[in-house]
Design a protein around this motif. Structure first.
Motif, mmCIF file in Angstrom:
data_model
loop_
_atom_site.group_PDB
_atom_site.id
_atom_site.type_symbol
_atom_site.label_atom_id
_atom_site.label_comp_id
_atom_site.label_asym_id
_atom_site.label_seq_id
_atom_site.Cartn_x
_atom_site.Cartn_y
_atom_site.Cartn_z
ATOM 1 N N ARG A 184 0.866 -1.189 0.000
ATOM 2 C CA ARG A 184 0.000 0.000 0.000
ATOM 3 C C ARG A 184 0.896 1.230 0.000
ATOM 4 O O ARG A 184 1.879 1.299 0.729
ATOM 5 C CB ARG A 184 -0.927 -0.013 1.214
ATOM 6 N N MET A 185 0.529 2.223 -0.838
ATOM 7 C CA MET A 185 1.423 3.338 -1.121
ATOM 8 C C MET A 185 0.928 4.648 -0.525
ATOM 9 O O MET A 185 -0.252 4.994 -0.636
ATOM 10 C CB MET A 185 1.594 3.483 -2.629
ATOM 11 N N VAL A 186 1.848 5.364 0.101
ATOM 12 C CA VAL A 186 1.567 6.702 0.614
ATOM 13 C C VAL A 186 1.366 7.651 -0.570
ATOM 14 O O VAL A 186 2.117 7.609 -1.542
ATOM 15 C CB VAL A 186 2.738 7.177 1.505
ATOM 16 N N SER A 187 0.354 8.503 -0.486
ATOM 17 C CA SER A 187 0.092 9.458 -1.570
ATOM 18 C C SER A 187 0.997 10.680 -1.425
ATOM 19 O O SER A 187 1.486 11.000 -0.336
ATOM 20 C CB SER A 187 -1.366 9.901 -1.554
ATOM 21 N N LYS A 188 1.202 11.374 -2.538
ATOM 22 C CA LYS A 188 2.038 12.573 -2.536
ATOM 23 C C LYS A 188 1.446 13.648 -1.636
ATOM 24 O O LYS A 188 2.172 14.338 -0.902
ATOM 25 C CB LYS A 188 2.187 13.089 -3.965
ATOM 26 N N GLU A 189 0.131 13.805 -1.675
ATOM 27 C CA GLU A 189 -0.535 14.832 -0.863
ATOM 28 C C GLU A 189 -0.381 14.530 0.634
ATOM 29 O O GLU A 189 -0.120 15.426 1.436
ATOM 30 C CB GLU A 189 -2.015 14.920 -1.231
ATOM 31 N N PHE A 190 -0.536 13.270 0.986
ATOM 32 C CA PHE A 190 -0.399 12.867 2.388
ATOM 33 C C PHE A 190 1.029 13.108 2.874
ATOM 34 O O PHE A 190 1.244 13.652 3.964
ATOM 35 C CB PHE A 190 -0.777 11.395 2.540
ATOM 36 N N TYR A 191 1.999 12.714 2.066
ATOM 37 C CA TYR A 191 3.400 12.886 2.458
ATOM 38 C C TYR A 191 3.734 14.364 2.666
ATOM 39 O O TYR A 191 4.364 14.734 3.666
ATOM 40 C CB TYR A 191 4.336 12.277 1.414
ATOM 41 N N ALA A 192 3.312 15.214 1.731
ATOM 42 C CA ALA A 192 3.610 16.646 1.837
ATOM 43 C C ALA A 192 3.015 17.243 3.108
ATOM 44 O O ALA A 192 3.667 18.021 3.815
ATOM 45 C CB ALA A 192 3.086 17.379 0.602
#
Length: 382
Positions: A184-192
């Motif tokens: 399962r992959m962390v989204s770019k928006e969540f990471y930022a």
């Protein structure tokens, strides 16, 4: 004396390997789509790797960290260049769990806090604090269950903000592609958003790249898919598995904002001469053979082929991943197809949870080997 029987084992004895293939003691060849838990990065028994390890062992295998070891400095320089983290510092240890333990210790030494936030379904290791940060009660002994860790949902920033706003969180530790958690992959928006919140509340952001790093995702680190620039870099990055192609080694890449203190961290075997020689060879091979680009290209090809198969096979629910870190979610338990892949099709894969096949082949996997795997998987899923 007998072995302490904690591993459910296939009745197979692997004796040798080359590239993405291994052979058992009966001479049977197997296609290796698992690389021994993502450990084999540049391929089994790569000639340059074997030569580097042999040459070093003939000179000196080990001496302690009480003397100069130029190989450590060379490795730090090369790793910085290849990964893009040239201004970070490197602490070398022996395993992924140790890397996570030391990253969390350093964060706590720095801000004096004790709370940790990790993802639901996280896996960060089996040692004291690393296992507490792992959401699997079956492997957390009572002595490890000390209430330091809160598990929170992936890609839902609100509960993370609520916890961080309490001002007592020492560190956030995340796998940007969860391995044991099912690819399962962390989204770019969540990471930022998470990076911004960790900065705001003086909380260390640690990216666990032990499985998803070292080129596996098609970039050197999986979190680099999520960054716009280095202002979003994590405070620490933990590595192991692929760093030395099967020889035990781990490391922590540490932001320059952390200042080293004599005696604060330490290790007996970490960064030994033999491990450093192997790790330097791995970086040379990764660069010279363009294995990160190969992981991206062959991974995209394999994911596309799997998605085509998904349209035709009702048992495949989802295909997830980046590069050569791929999850195939099934609507049935993985046990039967995985067992048949090994015993009938002579192909190793991994697994996650109860119904995900996990692919973590060496980064040198070719398109023809990907096609070969697809033929074997189709036969099993027919």
């Amino acid at each position: 004396m007998k072995l302490f029987d904690v591993y459910p084992l296939f009745d197979i004895t692997i004796e040798r390997g080359k590239g993405c293939k291994v052979w058992d003691d009966k001479g049977q060849e197997y296609l290796d789509l698992y690389g021994g838990h993502a450990v084999i990065s540049v391929g089994h028994c790569h000639k340059r790797y074997v030569e580097a390890m042999t040459c070093q062992l003939e000179k000196l295998g080990f001496y302690s960290n009480s003397v100069q070891n130029p190989l450590q400095k060379r490795l730090a320089k090369r790793l910085g260049e290849v990964s893009g983290y040239e201004d970070y510092q490197l602490f070398l240890i022996n395993s992924g769990a140790e890397a996570n333990e030391n990253a969390l210790k350093l964060a706590s030494f720095t801000n004096g806090r004790t709370r940790i936030l990790t993802l639901e379904k996280a896996f960060h290791g089996r040692t004291s604090l690393a296992v507490e940060a792992t959401q699997n009660p079956k492997i957390i002994a009572p002595v490890n269950d000390n209430g330091h860790v809160t598990y929170l949902p992936i890609n839902d920033i609100k509960p993370w903000e609520e916890e961080l706003a309490k001002g007592d969180v020492c560190a956030v530790m995340i796998e940007c592609i969860q391995g044991v958690g099912g690819i399962r992959m962390v989204s770019k928006e969540f990471y930022a958003a998470l990076r911004e919140l960790c900065t705001k509340y003086d909380t260390a952001l640690i990216c666990d790249e032990i499985q998803c790093g070292y080129g596996r995702s098609g970039k050197f680190f999986a979190h680099q898919w999520l960054m716009d620039d280095m202002s979003q870099a994590p405070d620490m990055v933990t590595v192991a598995k692929g760093i030395c192609n099967g020889f035990p080694m781990g490391g922590v890449l540490i932001s320059p904002k952390y200042k080293p203190v004599y005696g604060q961290l330490g290790t007996t075997f970490g960064g030994n001469h033999l491990a450093c020689a192997g790790a330097l060879a791995v970086l040379d091979i990764i660069e010279d053979e363009n294995l990160i680009e190969n992981a991206r290209i062959v991974g995209e090809y394999l994911i596309a082929r799997l998605n085509e198969m998904k349209e035709e096979n009702r048992h495949i629910v989802d295909v997830r991943g980046r590069g050569l870190m791929i999850g195939i979610e099934l609507d049935i338990p993985y046990k039967e197809p995985r067992t048949r892949l090994v015993k009938e099709m002579h192909c190793f894969t991994g697994c996650s949870g109860t119904n995900v096949l996990r692919l973590l082949p060496p980064l040198c996997l070719t398109r023809s080997e990907a096609d070969d795997f697809m033929l074997r998987l189709k036969e099993v899923m027919r």
